[in-house]
Design a protein around this motif. Structure first.
Motif, PDB file in Angstrom:
ATOM      1  N   VAL A   1      67.909  48.072  49.723  1.00  0.00           N
ATOM      2  CA  VAL A   1      66.994  48.649  50.899  1.00  0.00           C
ATOM      3  C   VAL A   1      65.936  47.523  51.214  1.00  0.00           C
ATOM      4  CG1 VAL A   1      65.808  50.604  51.642  1.00  0.00           C
ATOM      5  CG2 VAL A   1      67.248  50.873  49.627  1.00  0.00           C
ATOM      6  N   ILE A   2      66.214  47.430  52.555  1.00  0.00           N
ATOM      7  CA  ILE A   2      65.123  46.553  53.089  1.00  0.00           C
ATOM      8  C   ILE A   2      64.345  47.252  54.109  1.00  0.00           C
ATOM      9  CG2 ILE A   2      64.467  44.986  54.833  1.00  0.00           C
ATOM     10  CD1 ILE A   2      66.622  43.222  53.546  1.00  0.00           C
ATOM     11  N   LEU A   3      62.769  47.394  53.571  1.00  0.00           N
ATOM     12  CA  LEU A   3      61.979  48.110  54.483  1.00  0.00           C
ATOM     13  C   LEU A   3      61.025  47.425  55.415  1.00  0.00           C
ATOM     14  CD1 LEU A   3      60.787  50.255  51.453  1.00  0.00           C
ATOM     15  CD2 LEU A   3      62.340  51.137  52.980  1.00  0.00           C
ATOM     16  N   ALA A   4      61.180  47.943  56.629  1.00  0.00           N
ATOM     17  CA  ALA A   4      60.483  46.744  57.610  1.00  0.00           C
ATOM     18  C   ALA A   4      59.486  47.808  58.344  1.00  0.00           C
ATOM     19  CB  ALA A   4      61.501  46.416  58.779  1.00  0.00           C
ATOM     20  N   ASP A   5      58.173  47.226  58.126  1.00  0.00           N
ATOM     21  CA  ASP A   5      56.907  48.205  58.846  1.00  0.00           C
ATOM     22  C   ASP A   5      56.404  47.305  60.058  1.00  0.00           C
ATOM     23  OD1 ASP A   5      55.127  49.598  59.304  1.00  0.00           O
ATOM     24  OD2 ASP A   5      53.923  49.181  57.327  1.00  0.00           O
ATOM     25  N   GLU A   6      56.977  47.605  61.163  1.00  0.00           N
ATOM     26  CA  GLU A   6      56.634  47.323  62.549  1.00  0.00           C
ATOM     27  C   GLU A   6      57.089  45.858  62.487  1.00  0.00           C
ATOM     28  OE1 GLU A   6      55.400  48.952  64.962  1.00  0.00           O
ATOM     29  OE2 GLU A   6      54.315  50.794  64.427  1.00  0.00           O
ATOM     30  N   PRO A   7      58.267  45.452  62.192  1.00  0.00           N
ATOM     31  CA  PRO A   7      58.439  44.046  62.093  1.00  0.00           C
ATOM     32  C   PRO A   7      58.693  43.295  63.411  1.00  0.00           C
ATOM     33  CG  PRO A   7      60.438  45.300  62.034  1.00  0.00           C
ATOM     34  CD  PRO A   7      59.371  46.225  62.110  1.00  0.00           C
ATOM     35  N   THR A   8      58.534  43.965  64.312  1.00  0.00           N
ATOM     36  CA  THR A   8      58.516  43.221  65.779  1.00  0.00           C
ATOM     37  C   THR A   8      57.159  43.445  66.614  1.00  0.00           C
ATOM     38  OG1 THR A   8      59.246  45.365  66.885  1.00  0.00           O
ATOM     39  CG2 THR A   8      61.136  43.477  66.169  1.00  0.00           C
ATOM     40  N   GLY A   9      56.239  44.198  65.942  1.00  0.00           N
ATOM     41  CA  GLY A   9      54.909  44.397  66.231  1.00  0.00           C
ATOM     42  C   GLY A   9      54.285  43.147  66.992  1.00  0.00           C
ATOM     43  N   ASN A  10      54.366  42.130  66.100  1.00  0.00           N
ATOM     44  CA  ASN A  10      53.626  40.680  66.694  1.00  0.00           C
ATOM     45  C   ASN A  10      54.531  39.831  67.464  1.00  0.00           C
ATOM     46  OD1 ASN A  10      51.526  41.834  65.466  1.00  0.00           O
ATOM     47  ND2 ASN A  10      51.179  40.204  63.725  1.00  0.00           N
ATOM     48  N   LEU A  11      55.572  40.391  67.987  1.00  0.00           N
ATOM     49  CA  LEU A  11      56.664  39.288  68.395  1.00  0.00           C
ATOM     50  C   LEU A  11      56.934  39.606  69.620  1.00  0.00           C
ATOM     51  CD1 LEU A  11      59.231  39.100  65.499  1.00  0.00           C
ATOM     52  CD2 LEU A  11      57.328  37.597  65.950  1.00  0.00           C
ATOM     53  N   ASP A  12      57.382  38.683  70.650  1.00  0.00           N
ATOM     54  CA  ASP A  12      57.576  38.965  72.292  1.00  0.00           C
ATOM     55  C   ASP A  12      58.874  39.668  72.298  1.00  0.00           C
ATOM     56  OD1 ASP A  12      59.742  37.108  72.192  1.00  0.00           O
ATOM     57  OD2 ASP A  12      58.101  35.492  72.327  1.00  0.00           O
ATOM     58  N   SER A  13      59.357  40.159  73.322  1.00  0.00           N
ATOM     59  CA  SER A  13      60.741  40.914  73.293  1.00  0.00           C
ATOM     60  C   SER A  13      61.875  40.277  72.978  1.00  0.00           C
ATOM     61  CB  SER A  13      60.603  41.604  74.713  1.00  0.00           C
ATOM     62  OG  SER A  13      60.605  40.651  75.689  1.00  0.00           O
ATOM     63  N   VAL A  14      61.869  38.926  73.471  1.00  0.00           N
ATOM     64  CA  VAL A  14      63.185  38.289  73.235  1.00  0.00           C
ATOM     65  C   VAL A  14      63.294  37.972  71.551  1.00  0.00           C
ATOM     66  CG1 VAL A  14      64.190  35.937  73.930  1.00  0.00           C
ATOM     67  CG2 VAL A  14      62.845  36.859  75.534  1.00  0.00           C
ATOM     68  N   THR A  15      62.143  37.227  71.080  1.00  0.00           N
ATOM     69  CA  THR A  15      62.179  37.149  69.553  1.00  0.00           C
ATOM     70  C   THR A  15      62.520  38.473  68.829  1.00  0.00           C
ATOM     71  OG1 THR A  15      60.316  35.779  69.941  1.00  0.00           O
ATOM     72  CG2 THR A  15      60.669  35.801  67.660  1.00  0.00           C
TER      73      THR A  15
ATOM     74  N   ALA B   1      56.930  47.999  39.841  1.00  0.00           N
ATOM     75  CA  ALA B   1      57.025  46.506  40.490  1.00  0.00           C
ATOM     76  C   ALA B   1      58.292  46.045  40.094  1.00  0.00           C
ATOM     77  CB  ALA B   1      56.008  45.736  39.433  1.00  0.00           C
ATOM     78  N   GLU B   2      58.892  46.607  38.929  1.00  0.00           N
ATOM     79  CA  GLU B   2      60.429  46.234  38.830  1.00  0.00           C
ATOM     80  C   GLU B   2      61.266  46.750  39.959  1.00  0.00           C
ATOM     81  OE1 GLU B   2      62.358  46.548  34.595  1.00  0.00           O
ATOM     82  OE2 GLU B   2      60.562  45.312  34.779  1.00  0.00           O
ATOM     83  N   LYS B   3      61.055  47.880  40.361  1.00  0.00           N
ATOM     84  CA  LYS B   3      62.049  48.815  41.260  1.00  0.00           C
ATOM     85  C   LYS B   3      61.701  47.780  42.692  1.00  0.00           C
ATOM     86  CE  LYS B   3      63.586  51.927  39.190  1.00  0.00           C
ATOM     87  NZ  LYS B   3      65.239  51.604  38.852  1.00  0.00           N
ATOM     88  N   ARG B   4      60.496  47.610  42.846  1.00  0.00           N
ATOM     89  CA  ARG B   4      60.324  46.771  44.205  1.00  0.00           C
ATOM     90  C   ARG B   4      60.917  45.226  44.234  1.00  0.00           C
ATOM     91  NH1 ARG B   4      54.650  48.604  43.510  1.00  0.00           N
ATOM     92  NH2 ARG B   4      54.168  46.723  42.546  1.00  0.00           N
ATOM     93  N   ASN B   5      60.907  44.658  42.921  1.00  0.00           N
ATOM     94  CA  ASN B   5      61.640  43.445  42.765  1.00  0.00           C
ATOM     95  C   ASN B   5      63.108  43.617  42.984  1.00  0.00           C
ATOM     96  OD1 ASN B   5      62.042  41.327  40.215  1.00  0.00           O
ATOM     97  ND2 ASN B   5      61.155  40.963  42.008  1.00  0.00           N
ATOM     98  N   ARG B   6      63.871  44.644  42.299  1.00  0.00           N
ATOM     99  CA  ARG B   6      65.122  44.597  41.971  1.00  0.00           C
ATOM    100  C   ARG B   6      65.982  45.249  43.069  1.00  0.00           C
ATOM    101  NH1 ARG B   6      64.966  43.656  36.401  1.00  0.00           N
ATOM    102  NH2 ARG B   6      63.962  41.698  36.646  1.00  0.00           N
ATOM    103  N   THR B   7      65.353  46.446  43.752  1.00  0.00           N
ATOM    104  CA  THR B   7      66.013  47.334  44.699  1.00  0.00           C
ATOM    105  C   THR B   7      65.441  47.266  46.037  1.00  0.00           C
ATOM    106  OG1 THR B   7      66.001  48.515  42.764  1.00  0.00           O
ATOM    107  CG2 THR B   7      66.868  49.601  44.530  1.00  0.00           C
ATOM    108  N   LEU B   8      64.223  46.907  46.295  1.00  0.00           N
ATOM    109  CA  LEU B   8      63.711  46.761  47.738  1.00  0.00           C
ATOM    110  C   LEU B   8      63.294  45.308  48.087  1.00  0.00           C
ATOM    111  CD1 LEU B   8      61.214  49.815  46.716  1.00  0.00           C
ATOM    112  CD2 LEU B   8      63.420  50.005  48.010  1.00  0.00           C
ATOM    113  N   GLY B   9      63.165  45.377  49.353  1.00  0.00           N
ATOM    114  CA  GLY B   9      62.538  44.041  50.099  1.00  0.00           C
ATOM    115  C   GLY B   9      61.792  44.551  51.125  1.00  0.00           C
ATOM    116  N   PHE B  10      60.652  43.979  51.209  1.00  0.00           N
ATOM    117  CA  PHE B  10      59.798  44.305  52.377  1.00  0.00           C
ATOM    118  C   PHE B  10      59.495  43.360  53.755  1.00  0.00           C
ATOM    119  CE2 PHE B  10      58.250  46.374  48.722  1.00  0.00           C
ATOM    120  CZ  PHE B  10      58.160  47.901  49.339  1.00  0.00           C
ATOM    121  N   VAL B  11      59.561  43.733  54.747  1.00  0.00           N
ATOM    122  CA  VAL B  11      59.046  42.956  55.712  1.00  0.00           C
ATOM    123  C   VAL B  11      57.962  43.710  56.729  1.00  0.00           C
ATOM    124  CG1 VAL B  11      59.746  42.079  58.063  1.00  0.00           C
ATOM    125  CG2 VAL B  11      61.700  42.192  56.054  1.00  0.00           C
ATOM    126  N   PHE B  12      57.074  42.862  56.554  1.00  0.00           N
ATOM    127  CA  PHE B  12      55.644  43.383  57.392  1.00  0.00           C
ATOM    128  C   PHE B  12      55.563  42.793  58.875  1.00  0.00           C
ATOM    129  CE2 PHE B  12      55.181  42.795  52.692  1.00  0.00           C
ATOM    130  CZ  PHE B  12      54.735  43.855  52.358  1.00  0.00           C
TER     131      PHE B  12
END
Lengths: 409, 248
Positions: B168-182, B84-95
């Motif tokens: 590090v920023i980890l992004a899991d399908e960050p555009t999956g719910n967005l239109d192409s322009v966005t 949890a500390e690693k996630r907090n200090r070293t990583l960032g998530f985008v879903f």
């Protein structure tokens, strides 16, 4: 995270779901309000009983003379006068636990005012009687020693008698009434006292000085007291001591040997009062335990909703864990949420309980008695309920797997 | 290809799930090394193991076998609190689905990682304000997720991911719910973050999105099929959309 931050997070989460938070606390609110109101009712009833015993007289003992046995027929107490005026003087001077002692002679009599008449009991007594009975005068003056010594023809009326002879709220002081056709001047009216614990109307009585009673009503001086002796002990705790002292004193004066029965009897009305108090105390305990059960049910309600809340907020828990919340942060948040709900419920419950107690007290004309210790106990208990019933859902939340939680639909 | 200075270093990582009696081999020996400042896209069909790989890189899950060094530190054996500390200090998530807390303002959502880092209110506020400004939402700090468009919500999520200054920023399908322009707008933000030195690892199944990364790792059946570098296409948001997106 410091405790203040945890509290703020918890409060924010609760405010986000106002309706659910309110419904969750409802159980605790009702539980605590019930406890407070029920205990207040019990206390009010107790105070009522206490007041009615206090009106009977404080620390009251009644000494009754013995009984006769004639031809195999045994009379009741008082059928044979065994108490002498010397006995009364001895009780006054030789029993340290006795504060006041007064004779009470009585006779039924017809009272007549100018245009009304009324049958009631007429009592002959001394000023101490009114001390023992805690009975002040509402109009005119109280009976004095000089009334007794002089054998004056004055009368002190109970308020019911005044109503019957002179009409309600009349001031009869100074007027003449006739008792058995002998004119008496009304010198005082006694304050309204109400009913005895047994339902007898204290105010339906007339009091005249002892000597006047003996000469005008009873006829002739006698060696024995044709009535009873009322004793006021020095305090509630010394009533039993007073009983022992008076018993020993009278047995000695009446030369009653070991193993022989008393030729008098002593009634301790304080004991009766404490038995009544015990009854109301039992009632209070009963009501409070029923209310406590509802508080417990309220706690289970909190657990229920918190469990639902954990399921509903699985995603939120996942997000919090993903951004770095440790299991103990999640545990603390849910525990503090439960605790906050329980304590808030407790505080609102106290407010409602006090309000309900006020309404009920007004309804039954009781004194309103809120016990501060019950308020403290309620708050502590509801906090305890919060912790106990919040712990399981909070643990469940803290043990969620972040991946599963994030994927939860 | 592995070096000791790598920010992310996975060495023969396997992951086996037990679903009842069935063993599912999600990863069958993956070795990967990512340097600081790289922009990596992990591609693959569903069931290829890319999400599992992402979870392990993101310290949400631990490998069954193999080693994983994050910034030179072995993390595959850490307990839940340390992860949890690693996630907090070293990583960032985008879903993909943003995962913002509902009925909670943008700035409060962004503050969340700092809350668990133990920062004081004023510091949290300052950092969150700066992060929101960086993704172009300086004027929407007190909006709630349901008052914002998908693109705006995803930018709040990005602000939340970068507020604690992660490596590090980890992004899991960050555009999956967005239109192409966005989507282009969001990718532009990732590129900009990468330019500023943050490592970005992106999981996607869309080749169009992977074009914006400098390195593409393709997964299949729990193994890395290919690992290639490319000249990334610059994401240039459409000007009209950029203003509509809420640049102050």
């Amino acid at each position: 995270m410091n405790p203040l931050q945890i509290l703020r997070v918890a409060i924010r989460a609760l405010v986000r779901n106002k309706m659910r938070s309110f419904l969750t606390t409802l159980g605790i609110i009702i539980g605590v309000a019930a406890v407070i109101a029920m205990v207040a009712i019990g206390e009010g009833a107790k105070a009522q009983v206490e007041a009615s015993f206090a009106s009977m007289g404080s620390n009251l003992l009644i000494v009754l003379p013995g009984s006769t046995t004639a031809g195999g027929q045994r009379g009741g107490f008082g059928s044979m006068p065994t108490l002498t005026w010397d006995d009364l003087r001895a009780i006054r001077t030789e029993a340290p636990a006795v504060r006041y002692a007064a004779p009470q002679l009585s006779s039924g009599a017809q009272l007549m005012s100018e245009d009304q008449n009324w049958s009631t009991r007429v009592y002959g007594t001394t000023p101490e009687f009114f001390m023992i009975r805690n009975w002040p005068t509402s109009m005119g003056s109280a009976m004095s020693d000089s009334d007794v010594e002089g054998g004056t023809k004055v009368v002190f009326l109970g308020s019911t008698v005044v109503d019957k002879l002179f009409g309600p709220n009349a001031d009869p002081v100074g007027q003449l009434i006739r008792i058995r056709n002998i004119p008496f001047e009304v010198k005082g009216v006694l304050a309204k006292k109400g009913q005895s614990p047994m339902g007898q109307d204290y105010d339906d009585a007339a009091y005249i000085p002892l000597k006047t009673f003996q000469t005008k009503i009873q006829g002739g001086l006698q060696q024995f007291i044709q009535g009873v002796v009322l004793i006021g002990a020095t305090s509630e705790s010394t009533t039993q001591v007073a009983v022992q002292q008076v018993t020993a004193l009278l047995r000695d004066r009446h030369h009653i040997g070991l193993g022989q029965d008393d030729d008098f009897s002593i009634r301790n009305l304080t004991e009766l009062a404490s038995a009544q108090e015990q009854g109301t105390k039992t009632l209070t305990t009963l009501l409070a335990s029923i209310a406590a059960v509802s508080l417990l049910v309220g706690g289970i309600g909190i657990m229920n909703i918190m469990l639902v809340s954990v399921t509903e907020r699985t995603r939120e828990i996942g997000v919090r864990m993903a951004v770095g919340a440790k299991p103990r942060n999640i545990l603390a948040q849910f525990l503090v949420e439960a605790l906050t709900l329980a304590i808030a419920g407790g505080v609102i419950g106290i407010g409602l309980g006090v309000l309900a107690a006020q309404r009920l007290a007004a309804q039954f004309h009781w004194p309103m008695l809120i016990r501060p210790d019950i308020i403290v106990v309620s708050v502590v208990f509801s906090a305890l309920v919060g912790v106990v019933f919040g712990l399981y859902p909070a643990r469940k939340a803290s043990r969620l797997d972040p991946i599963d939680a994030l994927r939860f639909e | 290809m592995s070096s000791s200075s790598a920010l992310l270093l996975l060495d023969d990582v396997t992951k086996v799930y037990h679903m009842g009696d069935v063993e599912v081999h999600a990863l069958r020996g993956v070795s990967l090394s990512v340097e600081e400042g790289e922009f990596v896209a992990i591609m693959g069909a569903s069931g290829s193991g890319k999400s599992t790989l992402m979870n392990i890189i993101g310290c949400l899950d631990r490998p069954t076998r193999g080693r994983y060094l994050l910034a030179g530190e072995e993390v595959s054996t850490l307990d839940r609190n340390a992860l949890a500390e690693k996630r907090n200090r070293t990583l960032g998530f985008v879903f993909q689905n943003f995962n913002l807390l509902s009925r909670t303002s943008a700035i409060e959502n962004v503050e969340l990682p700092l809350l668990y880092a133990g920062l004081h209110t004023r510091e949290r506020h300052e950092h969150s304000r700066a992060a929101l400004a960086r993704v172009g939402l300086g004027d929407r700090m007190h909006h709630h997720p349901n008052q914002m468009s998908g693109g705006q919500q995803q930018r709040v999520a990005i602000a939340r991911a970068l507020v604690a200054n992660p490596k590090v920023i980890l992004a899991d399908e960050p555009t999956g719910n967005l239109d192409s322009v966005t989507s282009v707008e969001v990718m532009a933000i990732f590129q900009e973050l990468c330019d500023s030195g943050i490592t970005v690892v992106l999981v996607t199944h869309e080749p169009d999105i992977a074009r914006y990364a400098a390195r593409v790792v393709v997964m299949r059946d729990g193994r890395i099929r290919s690992d290639s570098r490319q000249e990334p296409q610059r994401a240039v948001p459409a000007p009209a959309e950029a203003t509509a997106g809420g640049e102050p």
